[in-house]
Design an enzyme around this catalytic site. Structure first.
Site, PDB file in Angstrom:
ATOM      1  CD  GLU A  68      -3.194  -0.928   1.990  1.00  0.00           C
ATOM      2  OE1 GLU A  68      -3.342   0.133   2.599  1.00  0.00           O
ATOM      3  OE2 GLU A  68      -3.964  -1.892   2.100  1.00  0.00           O
ATOM      4  CG  HIS A  86      -9.342   6.839   1.392  1.00  0.00           C
ATOM      5  ND1 HIS A  86      -9.305   6.630   0.041  1.00  0.00           N
ATOM      6  CD2 HIS A  86      -8.677   5.808   1.949  1.00  0.00           C
ATOM      7  CE1 HIS A  86      -8.651   5.493  -0.202  1.00  0.00           C
ATOM      8  NE2 HIS A  86      -8.249   4.985   0.944  1.00  0.00           N
ATOM      9  NE  ARG A 120      -4.997   5.918   3.039  1.00  0.00           N
ATOM     10  CZ  ARG A 120      -5.522   5.059   3.863  1.00  0.00           C
ATOM     11  NH1 ARG A 120      -6.019   5.464   4.996  1.00  0.00           N
ATOM     12  NH2 ARG A 120      -5.572   3.792   3.550  1.00  0.00           N
ATOM     13  CG  HIS A 150     -10.470   6.970   5.508  1.00  0.00           C
ATOM     14  ND1 HIS A 150     -11.493   6.071   5.329  1.00  0.00           N
ATOM     15  CD2 HIS A 150      -9.331   6.229   5.605  1.00  0.00           C
ATOM     16  CE1 HIS A 150     -10.994   4.835   5.325  1.00  0.00           C
ATOM     17  NE2 HIS A 150      -9.698   4.902   5.513  1.00  0.00           N
ATOM     18  NE  ARG A 208      -5.454   5.536   9.210  1.00  0.00           N
ATOM     19  CZ  ARG A 208      -5.960   4.546   8.471  1.00  0.00           C
ATOM     20  NH1 ARG A 208      -5.614   3.309   8.696  1.00  0.00           N
ATOM     21  NH2 ARG A 208      -6.818   4.807   7.500  1.00  0.00           N
TER      22      ARG A 208
HETATM   23  C1  LIG Z   1     -14.448   2.134   4.892  1.00  0.00           C
HETATM   24  C2  LIG Z   1     -13.248   2.018   5.790  1.00  0.00           C
HETATM   25  C3  LIG Z   1     -12.164   1.270   5.392  1.00  0.00           C
HETATM   26  C4  LIG Z   1     -11.040   1.150   6.228  1.00  0.00           C
HETATM   27  N1  LIG Z   1      -9.994   0.352   5.832  1.00  0.00           N
HETATM   28  C5  LIG Z   1      -8.966   0.151   6.706  1.00  0.00           C
HETATM   29  C6  LIG Z   1      -7.942  -0.784   6.413  1.00  0.00           C
HETATM   30  O1  LIG Z   1      -7.952  -1.457   5.386  1.00  0.00           O
HETATM   31  N2  LIG Z   1      -6.924  -0.940   7.323  1.00  0.00           N
HETATM   32  C7  LIG Z   1      -6.876  -0.232   8.493  1.00  0.00           C
HETATM   33  O2  LIG Z   1      -5.942  -0.419   9.282  1.00  0.00           O
HETATM   34  N3  LIG Z   1      -7.847   0.653   8.790  1.00  0.00           N
HETATM   35  C8  LIG Z   1      -8.890   0.853   7.947  1.00  0.00           C
HETATM   36  N4  LIG Z   1      -9.884   1.731   8.275  1.00  0.00           N
HETATM   37  C9  LIG Z   1      -9.843   2.380   9.590  1.00  0.00           C
HETATM   38  C10 LIG Z   1     -10.194   1.357  10.648  1.00  0.00           C
HETATM   39  O3  LIG Z   1     -11.225   0.518  10.170  1.00  0.00           O
HETATM   40  C11 LIG Z   1     -10.652   2.010  11.939  1.00  0.00           C
HETATM   41  O4  LIG Z   1      -9.783   3.029  12.318  1.00  0.00           O
HETATM   42  C12 LIG Z   1     -10.703   0.976  13.054  1.00  0.00           C
HETATM   43  O5  LIG Z   1     -11.466  -0.130  12.650  1.00  0.00           O
HETATM   44  C13 LIG Z   1     -11.264   1.593  14.309  1.00  0.00           C
HETATM   45  O6  LIG Z   1     -11.491   0.565  15.246  1.00  0.00           O
HETATM   46  P1  LIG Z   1     -12.106   0.950  16.648  1.00  0.00           P
HETATM   47  O7  LIG Z   1     -12.251  -0.321  17.398  1.00  0.00           O
HETATM   48  O8  LIG Z   1     -11.341   2.034  17.255  1.00  0.00           O
HETATM   49  O9  LIG Z   1     -13.541   1.575  16.289  1.00  0.00           O
HETATM   50  P2  LIG Z   1     -14.753   1.002  15.425  1.00  0.00           P
HETATM   51  O10 LIG Z   1     -14.397  -0.214  14.684  1.00  0.00           O
HETATM   52  O11 LIG Z   1     -15.318   2.133  14.635  1.00  0.00           O
HETATM   53  O12 LIG Z   1     -15.817   0.619  16.543  1.00  0.00           O
HETATM   54  C14 LIG Z   1     -16.412   1.623  17.335  1.00  0.00           C
HETATM   55  C15 LIG Z   1     -17.550   1.003  18.103  1.00  0.00           C
HETATM   56  O13 LIG Z   1     -18.042   1.901  19.077  1.00  0.00           O
HETATM   57  C16 LIG Z   1     -19.460   1.931  19.039  1.00  0.00           C
HETATM   58  N5  LIG Z   1     -19.902   3.207  19.595  1.00  0.00           N
HETATM   59  C17 LIG Z   1     -19.656   4.458  19.142  1.00  0.00           C
HETATM   60  N6  LIG Z   1     -20.205   5.360  19.970  1.00  0.00           N
HETATM   61  C18 LIG Z   1     -20.801   4.662  20.969  1.00  0.00           C
HETATM   62  C19 LIG Z   1     -21.554   5.029  22.119  1.00  0.00           C
HETATM   63  N7  LIG Z   1     -21.831   6.302  22.420  1.00  0.00           N
HETATM   64  N8  LIG Z   1     -22.018   4.054  22.927  1.00  0.00           N
HETATM   65  C20 LIG Z   1     -21.797   2.739  22.647  1.00  0.00           C
HETATM   66  N9  LIG Z   1     -21.109   2.346  21.554  1.00  0.00           N
HETATM   67  C21 LIG Z   1     -20.608   3.297  20.737  1.00  0.00           C
HETATM   68  C22 LIG Z   1     -19.785   1.700  17.587  1.00  0.00           C
HETATM   69  O14 LIG Z   1     -21.122   1.300  17.410  1.00  0.00           O
HETATM   70  C23 LIG Z   1     -18.754   0.617  17.255  1.00  0.00           C
HETATM   71  O15 LIG Z   1     -19.200  -0.639  17.708  1.00  0.00           O
HETATM   72  C24 LIG Z   1     -11.004   1.849   7.459  1.00  0.00           C
HETATM   73  C25 LIG Z   1     -12.097   2.612   7.852  1.00  0.00           C
HETATM   74  C26 LIG Z   1     -13.220   2.693   7.035  1.00  0.00           C
HETATM   75  C27 LIG Z   1     -14.384   3.521   7.481  1.00  0.00           C
END
Ligand SMILES: Cc1cc2nc3c(=O)[nH]c(=O)nc-3n(C[C@H](O)[C@H](O)[C@H](O)COP(=O)(O)OP(=O)(O)OC[C@H]3O[C@@H](n4cnc5c(N)ncnc54)[C@H](O)[C@@H]3O)c2cc1C
Length: 516
Positions: free
Chosen positions: A113, A228, A274, A334, A369
């Site tokens: 990437e 993005h 990016r 993003h 990032r």
């Molecule tokens: C389309 C897309 C593609 C991506 N591709 C990549 C990739 O290929 N590689 C990579 O490293 N990163 C990628 N990213 C970034 C990466 O996916 C995220 O940064 C990462 O998954 C975040 O994980 P997290 O556990 O912090 O939060 P999340 O996976 O977003 O989970 C957050 C959780 O908190 C919950 N929540 C939020 N607010 C509340 C509340 N008030 N009360 C209770 N629950 C709540 C949500 O419902 C969810 O369950 C991508 C992001 C997107 C959007």
């Protein structure tokens, strides 16, 4: 509904699920998640997860690429933790059954990437996040010590004597409750929904940041929002992400005349970082007054469809053939590099409150990032948060930063905005290309809107639409103020009026803390 547990985890993405699995080894865990537990950015992650496991790779090389992308603001100790501990946690995922793609010899196939100097990205076709969430989710489901409460949004942290003792929540059915816990983890993900154009799912409204500042915690580096470069840009279709892995496998950006244009703007061409690609797309679209496209027509069509089945299917739904057609693309918000400030063990400035994943600011990403580092961050720092939450409490070792202590705007007389107005303002004035006048006007507008929200809350309004607006306005206000303050360009933060990086004045992290 009042619940108790040893540990409270808010959010069911990669960070929350990984933390919960370790926490369940020492106590009872409650996970609050505001929608279906599978609804998270994690579930939508396409490209993959980076880890230095290849024969030509090393943690040192991974650290070098991460720090180069971070444009002078990465916290080296945090990067060190990420790249050294990453391979161990990724191997653990494989042992738990994550079906990453394999090469002919049966080893994990490593993708390339942008801004990675070697192939280092493990992937499960183009739905890596879904596969990781499946593996973690099924282990969480099998643990008798973890209770998942879905459709339950945390609304406020409970702080008693300077320490966090849990959170209040409301269910989608309108039932209110409190979870009391010895330690609480914010794992609420990012805040892409603060912008009109975003790749993020509807749940990514920055709730963790709003709750943390509401409780008096420090947040940092919020001016650094990654846009993005390539989302599907077809009228009426969702802003679906077209992963960087497409360009990693040879896709090219072309203009209306079919000419590749990236090398005119950046020597690294289609594989530049990016922010550089995103700005080049905006400039080329402006120069030609026409859309910009991604093309894979010169690659083997069978390979394209096998490697990117989800993307090909989404393009097909919009009437486009990924393997043959030019796909119109444009940038969208993003990823948020900033967030709730933490130390290397996910401790925040409030005792017994922890943060991990996209909601946190460990400093690992600096000002920008590196692709595929965020799933890894959630995994590594989710596990580290769990270890610290189970250990005796001690104060966070936060890095040195300029800290702005600001009173929350007082109640104002104006109308509460609708969320579209907030997101549209953020996209137009605090987006990819920033400048003093639009930023100043945006901060003033957000100040007034925040005052209106405070007034509505003081009158006793607390319904779900108002809470969502309050969160978007609060987070937007913090991001806009941070972008206005930083008079330089660095990483993902680009000021047309200060187009250069200025290490003399701005080679520093900036934190905010709201005073009650
Ligand atoms: C389309 C897309 C593609 C991506 N591709 C990549 C990739 O290929 N590689 C990579 O490293 N990163 C990628 N990213 C970034 C990466 O996916 C995220 O940064 C990462 O998954 C975040 O994980 P997290 O556990 O912090 O939060 P999340 O996976 O977003 O989970 C957050 C959780 O908190 C919950 N929540 C939020 N607010 C509340 C509340 N008030 N009360 C209770 N629950 C709540 C949500 O419902 C969810 O369950 C991508 C992001 C997107 C959007």
């Amino acid at each position: 509904m009042d619940l108790g547990g040893d540990f409270l985890v808010i959010g069911s993405g990669i960070a929350g699920l990984r933390a919960a699995l370790s926490l369940a080894e020492t106590g009872d865990v409650v996970i609050l998640t505001k929608a279906d537990p599978r609804e998270s950015s994690t579930g939508y992650a396409q490209g993959g997860i980076a880890a230095a496991i290849g024969p030509d790779d090393s943690p040192e090389l991974h650290a070098r690429d991460t720090i180069a992308a971070g444009d002078g603001l990465c916290v080296p100790e945090a990067v060190d933790v990420l790249v050294r501990e990453g391979p161990r946690y990724v191997r653990e995922l494989i042992e738990w059954g994550a079906a990453f793609d394999r090469d002919a010899a049966g080893a994990p196939a490593l993708g390339r990437e942008a801004a990675h100097s070697v192939r280092r990205v493990l992937h499960a076709r183009d739905a890596t996040g879904r596969e990781i969430a499946r593996v973690l989710g099924s282990r969480v489901g099998g643990s008798p010590r973890i209770r998942v409460v879905d459709d339950a949004a945390a609304t406020e942290l409970v702080v008693d004597g300077g320490a966090c003792t849990g959170a209040r929540f409301v269910t989608t059915a309108g039932e209110r409750g409190t979870v009391t816990a010895h330690a609480t983890l914010l794992a609420t993900g990012g805040a892409g929904q603060v912008f009109r154009e975003t790749t993020n799912p509807a749940v990514a409204t920055g709730d963790g940041i709003a709750m943390a500042v509401g409780a008096g915690a420090r947040v940092a580096d919020l001016e650094f929002v990654q846009f993005h470069p390539t989302v599907l840009s077809v009228e009426g279709a969702p802003r679906f992400l077209l992963s960087e892995a497409l360009r990693g496998e040879g896709a090219r950006l072309v203009n209306e005349a079919g000419e590749p244009f990236m090398t005119r703007y950046e020597p690294a061409g289609d594989l530049a970082s990016r922010d550089l690609v995103a700005r080049a797309i905006v400039r080329e679209a402006e120069r030609t007054a026409a859309p910009v496209y991604l093309t894979m027509a010169h690659l083997d069509a069978g390979f394209v469809r096998r490697r990117f089945p989800t993307i090909a299917q989404t393009c097909a739904q919009a009437g486009l053939d990924l393997a043959h057609d030019r796909i119109p693309v444009s940038p969208a918000a993003h990823y948020l590099m900033g967030g709730v400030e933490t130390d290397l063990d996910a401790r925040t400035s409030i005792q017994r409150l922890f943060a991990a994943g996209e909601v946190a600011c460990t400093g690992v990403h600096g000002a920008n990032r590196l692709a595929s580092n965020s799933l890894l961050e959630g995994l590594v720092f989710g596990a580290r948060a769990a270890a610290a939450m189970a250990a005796p409490p001690r104060p966070a070792a936060l890095r040195a930063a300029d800290v702005f202590e600001t009173p929350l705007p007082t109640a104002g007389a104006g109308p509460v905005p609708d969320t579209y107005a907030v997101r549209d303002l953020m996209w137009r004035s605090v987006g990819l290309l920033r400048a003093v006048r639009p930023l100043e006007a945006a901060v003033a507008r957000l100040d007034a809107w925040l005052g209106a929200v405070v007034a509505a809350q003081a009158r006793g309004h607390c319904d779900e639409p108002l809470r969502r607006t309050a969160t978007l306005v609060t987070v937007g206000w913090l991001v806009a103020r941070a972008a206005f303050r930083r008079e330089e360009s660095r990483g993902a933060h680009f000021r047309t009026d200060f187009p250069s990086r200025d290490d003399l004045h701005w080679n520093k992290h900036i934190s905010d803390r709201l005073l009650a």
